[in-house]
Design an enzyme around this catalytic site. Structure first.
Site, PDB file in Angstrom:
ATOM      1  N   PHE A   1      47.339  34.462  35.304  1.00 51.35           N
ATOM      2  CA  PHE A   1      47.852  35.294  34.338  1.00 51.35           C
ATOM      3  C   PHE A   1      47.979  36.682  34.868  1.00 51.35           C
ATOM      4  CE2 PHE A   1      46.910  38.086  30.458  1.00 51.35           C
ATOM      5  CZ  PHE A   1      47.727  37.556  29.648  1.00 51.35           C
TER       6      PHE A   1
ATOM      7  N   LEU B   1      49.160  40.144  34.461  1.00 54.14           N
ATOM      8  CA  LEU B   1      49.287  41.317  33.423  1.00 54.14           C
ATOM      9  C   LEU B   1      49.290  42.749  34.311  1.00 54.14           C
ATOM     10  CD1 LEU B   1      48.994  42.401  30.457  1.00 54.14           C
ATOM     11  CD2 LEU B   1      46.388  42.347  30.734  1.00 54.14           C
ATOM     12  N   THR B   2      48.087  42.828  35.301  1.00 56.18           N
ATOM     13  CA  THR B   2      47.887  44.222  36.038  1.00 56.18           C
ATOM     14  C   THR B   2      48.910  44.383  36.967  1.00 56.18           C
ATOM     15  OG1 THR B   2      45.452  43.817  35.780  1.00 56.18           O
ATOM     16  CG2 THR B   2      46.078  45.243  37.270  1.00 56.18           C
TER      17      THR B   2
ATOM     18  N   PRO C   1      50.408  47.809  39.670  1.00 56.67           N
ATOM     19  CA  PRO C   1      49.791  48.850  40.525  1.00 56.67           C
ATOM     20  C   PRO C   1      49.591  50.285  39.530  1.00 56.67           C
ATOM     21  CG  PRO C   1      51.540  47.624  41.725  1.00 56.67           C
ATOM     22  CD  PRO C   1      51.450  47.293  40.410  1.00 56.67           C
ATOM     23  N   ASN C   2      50.665  50.263  38.824  1.00 60.76           N
ATOM     24  CA  ASN C   2      50.598  51.652  37.690  1.00 60.76           C
ATOM     25  C   ASN C   2      50.085  51.242  36.372  1.00 60.76           C
ATOM     26  OD1 ASN C   2      51.166  53.699  39.811  1.00 60.76           O
ATOM     27  ND2 ASN C   2      53.138  52.554  40.000  1.00 60.76           N
TER      28      ASN C   2
ATOM     29  N   GLU D   1      38.935  42.290  33.246  1.00 66.35           N
ATOM     30  CA  GLU D   1      39.366  42.127  31.957  1.00 66.35           C
ATOM     31  C   GLU D   1      38.787  43.170  31.061  1.00 66.35           C
ATOM     32  OE1 GLU D   1      39.215  37.854  30.454  1.00 66.35           O
ATOM     33  OE2 GLU D   1      39.470  37.189  32.587  1.00 66.35           O
TER      34      GLU D   1
HETATM   35  C1  LIG Z   1      39.062  40.698  42.004  1.00 66.57           C
HETATM   36  C2  LIG Z   1      39.926  41.091  40.847  1.00 66.57           C
HETATM   37  C3  LIG Z   1      40.602  40.021  39.877  1.00 66.57           C
HETATM   38  C4  LIG Z   1      41.441  40.331  38.953  1.00 66.57           C
HETATM   39  N1  LIG Z   1      42.168  39.318  38.168  1.00 66.57           N
HETATM   40  C5  LIG Z   1      43.244  39.689  37.321  1.00 66.57           C
HETATM   41  C6  LIG Z   1      43.921  38.848  36.798  1.00 66.57           C
HETATM   42  O1  LIG Z   1      43.779  37.574  37.024  1.00 66.57           O
HETATM   43  N2  LIG Z   1      45.054  38.958  36.196  1.00 66.57           N
HETATM   44  C7  LIG Z   1      45.225  40.468  35.690  1.00 66.57           C
HETATM   45  O2  LIG Z   1      46.177  40.667  35.093  1.00 66.57           O
HETATM   46  N3  LIG Z   1      44.388  41.427  36.220  1.00 66.57           N
HETATM   47  C8  LIG Z   1      43.489  41.116  37.163  1.00 66.57           C
HETATM   48  N4  LIG Z   1      42.636  41.906  37.624  1.00 66.57           N
HETATM   49  C9  LIG Z   1      42.780  43.455  37.242  1.00 66.57           C
HETATM   50  C10 LIG Z   1      41.791  43.767  36.433  1.00 66.57           C
HETATM   51  O3  LIG Z   1      41.831  43.495  35.165  1.00 66.57           O
HETATM   52  C11 LIG Z   1      41.856  45.573  36.588  1.00 66.57           C
HETATM   53  O4  LIG Z   1      41.477  46.003  37.886  1.00 66.57           O
HETATM   54  C12 LIG Z   1      41.324  46.164  35.346  1.00 66.57           C
HETATM   55  O5  LIG Z   1      41.748  45.957  34.038  1.00 66.57           O
HETATM   56  C13 LIG Z   1      41.164  47.902  35.726  1.00 66.57           C
HETATM   57  O6  LIG Z   1      42.199  48.410  35.995  1.00 66.57           O
HETATM   58  P1  LIG Z   1      42.498  49.451  37.147  1.00 66.57           P
HETATM   59  O7  LIG Z   1      41.951  48.741  38.205  1.00 66.57           O
HETATM   60  O8  LIG Z   1      44.179  49.714  37.277  1.00 66.57           O
HETATM   61  O9  LIG Z   1      41.967  50.619  36.778  1.00 66.57           O
HETATM   62  P2  LIG Z   1      42.315  51.889  35.966  1.00 66.57           P
HETATM   63  O10 LIG Z   1      42.907  51.566  34.687  1.00 66.57           O
HETATM   64  O11 LIG Z   1      43.175  52.438  36.976  1.00 66.57           O
HETATM   65  O12 LIG Z   1      41.058  52.808  35.842  1.00 66.57           O
HETATM   66  C14 LIG Z   1      40.456  53.295  36.916  1.00 66.57           C
HETATM   67  C15 LIG Z   1      39.116  54.003  36.006  1.00 66.57           C
HETATM   68  O13 LIG Z   1      39.426  54.931  34.854  1.00 66.57           O
HETATM   69  C16 LIG Z   1      38.887  54.362  33.716  1.00 66.57           C
HETATM   70  N5  LIG Z   1      39.697  54.568  32.558  1.00 66.57           N
HETATM   71  C17 LIG Z   1      40.968  54.177  32.558  1.00 66.57           C
HETATM   72  N6  LIG Z   1      41.435  54.098  31.218  1.00 66.57           N
HETATM   73  C18 LIG Z   1      40.617  55.136  30.405  1.00 66.57           C
HETATM   74  C19 LIG Z   1      40.197  55.485  29.159  1.00 66.57           C
HETATM   75  N7  LIG Z   1      41.433  55.326  28.130  1.00 66.57           N
HETATM   76  N8  LIG Z   1      39.295  55.886  28.747  1.00 66.57           N
HETATM   77  C20 LIG Z   1      38.356  55.868  29.685  1.00 66.57           C
HETATM   78  N9  LIG Z   1      38.324  55.681  30.982  1.00 66.57           N
HETATM   79  C21 LIG Z   1      39.291  55.124  31.283  1.00 66.57           C
HETATM   80  C22 LIG Z   1      38.579  52.817  34.007  1.00 66.57           C
HETATM   81  O14 LIG Z   1      37.488  52.580  33.119  1.00 66.57           O
HETATM   82  C23 LIG Z   1      38.269  53.179  35.432  1.00 66.57           C
HETATM   83  O15 LIG Z   1      36.715  53.302  35.438  1.00 66.57           O
HETATM   84  C24 LIG Z   1      41.689  41.834  38.601  1.00 66.57           C
HETATM   85  C25 LIG Z   1      40.891  42.599  39.363  1.00 66.57           C
HETATM   86  C26 LIG Z   1      40.305  42.428  40.324  1.00 66.57           C
HETATM   87  C27 LIG Z   1      39.537  43.446  41.079  1.00 66.57           C
END
Ligand SMILES: Cc1cc2nc3c(=O)[nH]c(=O)nc-3n(C[C@H](O)[C@H](O)[C@H](O)COP(=O)(O)OP(=O)(O)OC[C@H]3O[C@@H](n4cnc5c(N)ncnc54)[C@H](O)[C@@H]3O)c2cc1C
Length: 380
Positions: free
Chosen positions: A123, A125-126, A128-129, A364
């Site tokens: 799946f 969804l995520t 880089p930005n 998630e």
């Molecule tokens: C090993 C691994 C497996 C993964 N597998 C999947 C997958 O299968 N499919 C998929 O789609 N994604 C996957 N992900 C992505 C994962 O879901 C995201 O890393 C996660 O949702 C956070 O997004 P980000 O890393 O961009 O952090 P960001 O959104 O950039 O957040 C950075 C920090 O800011 C905080 N923050 C952001 N917005 C707010 C807010 N509104 N209020 C307060 N704090 C906030 C966050 O809590 C965090 O502490 C995976 C990630 C990893 C590391």
């Protein structure tokens, strides 16, 4: 709610525990060290029907409930956090959206092989930005005749390197208020223009496969849109609610493994002429760990039960995910503390649990996002 597992759920727990202790646990340290995703173990899990637990038999599943599935995630996670993550992602993220939202044809084509364990799904969804703000997706899909042309990038997608298809979210237009319409599109991984790179060097859950996706003019038939093309955003919110139950269950499994090691070590280790388990400071740590695991597990069961009853479960899934991941992190940390210097050494296998469980506070929906979801459910 009856907090005892049913006979069937208990049988699944015992079957998965036996399998995980025999086939997964002995390899967990090696897979972690080598960042090795075991295709073989997924084949075996497929043969046992584990990849189809929550899906009806008509779609190749076992016709089990969400509690049975959560129990299986916990047991696999107790043996290996990385394998547990890939298992949870395969069922909750790869297969479930097709079961919830797919057309009959899509279910036959894509869900049945996954539920039977013959294919894996992912799946995407995520980006880089666009992480927590997944609605800010920049991937675009433009209709050209009978095909969508997709361009964009996704990051950290679990299982994509071994998947037959990835469900990719993409902007497909604007609604009447000028907001982006997001659709979920099933993209076979062998489609020209679809590049999948799995080179991340992760802190934990290293036995899971995590990949970067690049889509350059990827063409898929328009019937690959998952269900209603205007509902991609709602679909992924529902998918994540369900996925959070499995991440919570995984946190319980990892914490349980760390706790068991700490309890055993505390009984064996002697200092000042007695077992360290006789020191009240150590006893209190173990008591808190046991209590938090029990509480987290009950929260998982409650959220799963609500889902099975067709009742709202968004808040309870976030409760479970938030509590299980944060309590689990504390538990794994204390398990190292109880092991002292030995706990800091890879040989004792407890530091792996701390590295693995950290992901549960991020994936998630981070802990911060869980608190936002809960606050919204409270009407804030
Ligand atoms: C090993 C691994 C497996 C993964 N597998 C999947 C997958 O299968 N499919 C998929 O789609 N994604 C996957 N992900 C992505 C994962 O879901 C995201 O890393 C996660 O949702 C956070 O997004 P980000 O890393 O961009 O952090 P960001 O959104 O950039 O957040 C950075 C920090 O800011 C905080 N923050 C952001 N917005 C707010 C807010 N509104 N209020 C307060 N704090 C906030 C966050 O809590 C965090 O502490 C995976 C990630 C990893 C590391």
């Amino acid at each position: 709610m009856n907090f005892e597992l049913t006979k069937e759920q208990q049988m699944i727990k015992e079957m998965v525990r036996e399998f995980a202790e025999k086939e997964i646990a002995p390899n967990a340290a090696k897979w972690d060290e080598e960042a090795y995703f075991s295709v073989g173990i997924f084949k075996k899990m497929g043969e046992l029907g584990l990849l189809g637990i929550p899906f009806p038999e008509e779609y190749g599943g076992a016709g089990g409930d969400t509690i049975s599935y959560a129990v299986a995630v916990e047991e696999i996670g107790r043996a290996c956090g990385g394998t547990g993550l890939s298992y949870a992602a395969a069922v909750s993220l790869g297969a479930s959206p097709i079961y919830y939202f797919g057309t009959e044809e899509q279910k036959q084509k894509w869900l049945v092989p996954m539920a039977r364990g013959e294919a894996l799904g992912a799946f995407g969804l995520t980006e880089p930005n666009a992480g927590s703000d997944a609605g800010g997706t920049r991937t675009r899909a433009v209709l050209d005749g009978d095909e969508y042309i997709i361009n964009g990038e996704k990051c950290w997608i679990t299982n994509a390197g071994h998947a037959r298809q990835v469900i990719v979210t993409a902007v497909t237009g604007k609604d009447e208020r000028g907001k982006n319409i997001i659709s979920a599109i099933i993209v076979p991984t062998d489609t020209p223009g679809f590049t999948i790179r799995c080179n991340y060097d992760k802190m934990g859950v290293r036995a899971s496969n995590t990949c970067e996706l690049v889509l350059e003019n990827v063409r898929v038939p328009k019937e690959n849109v998952l269900g209603d093309p205007a509902k991609g955003f709602k679909q992924f919110l529902y998918t994540l609610d369900g996925g959070r139950i499995s991440i919570a269950a995984l946190a319980v499994g990892i914490a349980q493994a760390a706790f068991e090691k700490a309890l055993q070590y505390a009984k064996e280790r002697t200092q000042f002429g007695q077992s360290i388990s006789k020191f009240q400071a150590i006893q209190f740590k173990l008591a808190d760990m046991a209590m938090e695991i029990e509480l987290a597990r009950n929260m998982v069961y409650k959220a799963a039960w609500l889902k099975d009853q067709g009742k709202p479960f968004t808040k309870e899934a976030s409760f479970a995910k938030l509590f299980a991941s944060e309590a689990g992190f504390r538990i794994c940390n204390q398990a190292i503390q109880i092991h002292g210097g030995y706990g800091y050494m890879k040989e004792y296998g407890v530091e792996r649990h701390l590295r693995d469980i950290k992901l549960m506070e991020i994936g998630e929906g981070t802990s911060e996002i869980q608190r936002l979801v809960i606050a919204r459910q409270l009407g804030c």
